[in-house]
Scaffold this motif. Sequence first.
Motif, PDB file in Angstrom:
ATOM      1  N   THR A   3       0.830  -1.207   0.000  1.00  0.00           N
ATOM      2  CA  THR A   3       0.000   0.000   0.000  1.00  0.00           C
ATOM      3  C   THR A   3       0.865   1.257   0.000  1.00  0.00           C
ATOM      4  O   THR A   3       0.591   2.205  -0.738  1.00  0.00           O
ATOM      5  CB  THR A   3      -0.935   0.006   1.223  1.00  0.00           C
ATOM      6  OG1 THR A   3      -1.754  -1.166   1.177  1.00  0.00           O
ATOM      7  CG2 THR A   3      -1.806   1.230   1.260  1.00  0.00           C
ATOM      8  N   LEU A   7      -5.520   0.724 -13.010  1.00  0.00           N
ATOM      9  CA  LEU A   7      -4.472   0.953 -12.013  1.00  0.00           C
ATOM     10  C   LEU A   7      -3.961  -0.363 -11.436  1.00  0.00           C
ATOM     11  O   LEU A   7      -2.763  -0.525 -11.198  1.00  0.00           O
ATOM     12  CB  LEU A   7      -4.991   1.858 -10.891  1.00  0.00           C
ATOM     13  CG  LEU A   7      -5.224   3.320 -11.264  1.00  0.00           C
ATOM     14  CD1 LEU A   7      -5.888   4.067 -10.109  1.00  0.00           C
ATOM     15  CD2 LEU A   7      -3.919   3.996 -11.651  1.00  0.00           C
ATOM     16  N   MET A   8      -4.861  -1.309 -11.226  1.00  0.00           N
ATOM     17  CA  MET A   8      -4.454  -2.615 -10.709  1.00  0.00           C
ATOM     18  C   MET A   8      -3.474  -3.274 -11.684  1.00  0.00           C
ATOM     19  O   MET A   8      -2.453  -3.829 -11.272  1.00  0.00           O
ATOM     20  CB  MET A   8      -5.675  -3.512 -10.490  1.00  0.00           C
ATOM     21  CG  MET A   8      -6.530  -3.099  -9.315  1.00  0.00           C
ATOM     22  SD  MET A   8      -8.175  -3.861  -9.250  1.00  0.00           S
ATOM     23  CE  MET A   8      -7.879  -5.550  -9.647  1.00  0.00           C
ATOM     24  N   ILE A  43       2.252   1.888  -3.444  1.00  0.00           N
ATOM     25  CA  ILE A  43       1.243   2.451  -4.344  1.00  0.00           C
ATOM     26  C   ILE A  43       1.076   3.939  -4.058  1.00  0.00           C
ATOM     27  O   ILE A  43       1.012   4.756  -4.978  1.00  0.00           O
ATOM     28  CB  ILE A  43      -0.109   1.718  -4.188  1.00  0.00           C
ATOM     29  CG1 ILE A  43       0.032   0.243  -4.563  1.00  0.00           C
ATOM     30  CG2 ILE A  43      -1.183   2.387  -5.043  1.00  0.00           C
ATOM     31  CD1 ILE A  43      -1.144  -0.623  -4.152  1.00  0.00           C
ATOM     32  N   LEU A  81      -4.981  -1.485  -3.624  1.00  0.00           N
ATOM     33  CA  LEU A  81      -5.204  -0.230  -4.334  1.00  0.00           C
ATOM     34  C   LEU A  81      -6.218   0.636  -3.597  1.00  0.00           C
ATOM     35  O   LEU A  81      -5.996   1.829  -3.394  1.00  0.00           O
ATOM     36  CB  LEU A  81      -5.686  -0.500  -5.762  1.00  0.00           C
ATOM     37  CG  LEU A  81      -5.960   0.740  -6.597  1.00  0.00           C
ATOM     38  CD1 LEU A  81      -4.678   1.527  -6.838  1.00  0.00           C
ATOM     39  CD2 LEU A  81      -6.602   0.366  -7.910  1.00  0.00           C
ATOM     40  N   PHE A 135      -0.010  -1.214 -11.758  1.00  0.00           N
ATOM     41  CA  PHE A 135       0.838  -1.408 -10.592  1.00  0.00           C
ATOM     42  C   PHE A 135       1.090  -2.883 -10.276  1.00  0.00           C
ATOM     43  O   PHE A 135       1.947  -3.204  -9.462  1.00  0.00           O
ATOM     44  CB  PHE A 135       0.219  -0.742  -9.356  1.00  0.00           C
ATOM     45  CG  PHE A 135       0.114   0.755  -9.450  1.00  0.00           C
ATOM     46  CD1 PHE A 135       1.143   1.523  -9.957  1.00  0.00           C
ATOM     47  CD2 PHE A 135      -1.029   1.403  -9.024  1.00  0.00           C
ATOM     48  CE1 PHE A 135       1.050   2.900 -10.041  1.00  0.00           C
ATOM     49  CE2 PHE A 135      -1.139   2.782  -9.098  1.00  0.00           C
ATOM     50  CZ  PHE A 135      -0.096   3.533  -9.609  1.00  0.00           C
ATOM     51  N   ARG A 173      -7.051  -5.424  -5.796  1.00  0.00           N
ATOM     52  CA  ARG A 173      -8.022  -4.358  -5.553  1.00  0.00           C
ATOM     53  C   ARG A 173      -7.957  -3.811  -4.130  1.00  0.00           C
ATOM     54  O   ARG A 173      -8.034  -2.601  -3.922  1.00  0.00           O
ATOM     55  CB  ARG A 173      -9.424  -4.882  -5.858  1.00  0.00           C
ATOM     56  CG  ARG A 173     -10.480  -3.821  -5.820  1.00  0.00           C
ATOM     57  CD  ARG A 173     -11.813  -4.394  -6.233  1.00  0.00           C
ATOM     58  NE  ARG A 173     -12.782  -3.313  -6.386  1.00  0.00           N
ATOM     59  CZ  ARG A 173     -14.074  -3.515  -6.497  1.00  0.00           C
ATOM     60  NH1 ARG A 173     -14.562  -4.738  -6.496  1.00  0.00           N
ATOM     61  NH2 ARG A 173     -14.886  -2.502  -6.619  1.00  0.00           N
ATOM     62  N   GLU A 195     -10.134   1.595 -11.529  1.00  0.00           N
ATOM     63  CA  GLU A 195      -9.429   0.625 -10.678  1.00  0.00           C
ATOM     64  C   GLU A 195      -8.764  -0.497 -11.466  1.00  0.00           C
ATOM     65  O   GLU A 195      -7.601  -0.805 -11.211  1.00  0.00           O
ATOM     66  CB  GLU A 195     -10.383   0.030  -9.635  1.00  0.00           C
ATOM     67  CG  GLU A 195     -10.601   0.907  -8.447  1.00  0.00           C
ATOM     68  CD  GLU A 195     -11.497   0.244  -7.411  1.00  0.00           C
ATOM     69  OE1 GLU A 195     -11.991  -0.878  -7.627  1.00  0.00           O
ATOM     70  OE2 GLU A 195     -11.699   0.873  -6.363  1.00  0.00           O
TER      71      GLU A 195
END
Length: 70
Positions: free
Chosen positions: A14, A42-43, A17, A53, A46, A50, A39
């Motif tokens: 986390t 971005l998932m 991120i 993120l 990176f 979920r 989402e």
Amino acid sequence: MKTNPMRIERKRLTDQIIDQVTAMIESGKFKPGDKLPPEPVLMEQFGVGRSSLREAIGALSLIGMLSVRP
């Protein structure tokens, strides 16, 4: 002769991120008022799940860096 070993810092996923999103904002990739990608994008970007993120986005929202709207 005694030497102090170098410390290796472990960061939670986390936190990594958060660092990445913060860097994107600071570099100008995202400007005030811009929407973040969805989402799933971005998932994929990176390489995270979920929940990690969402935790990072929630933390950034708490400190006022992002505004989350349903």
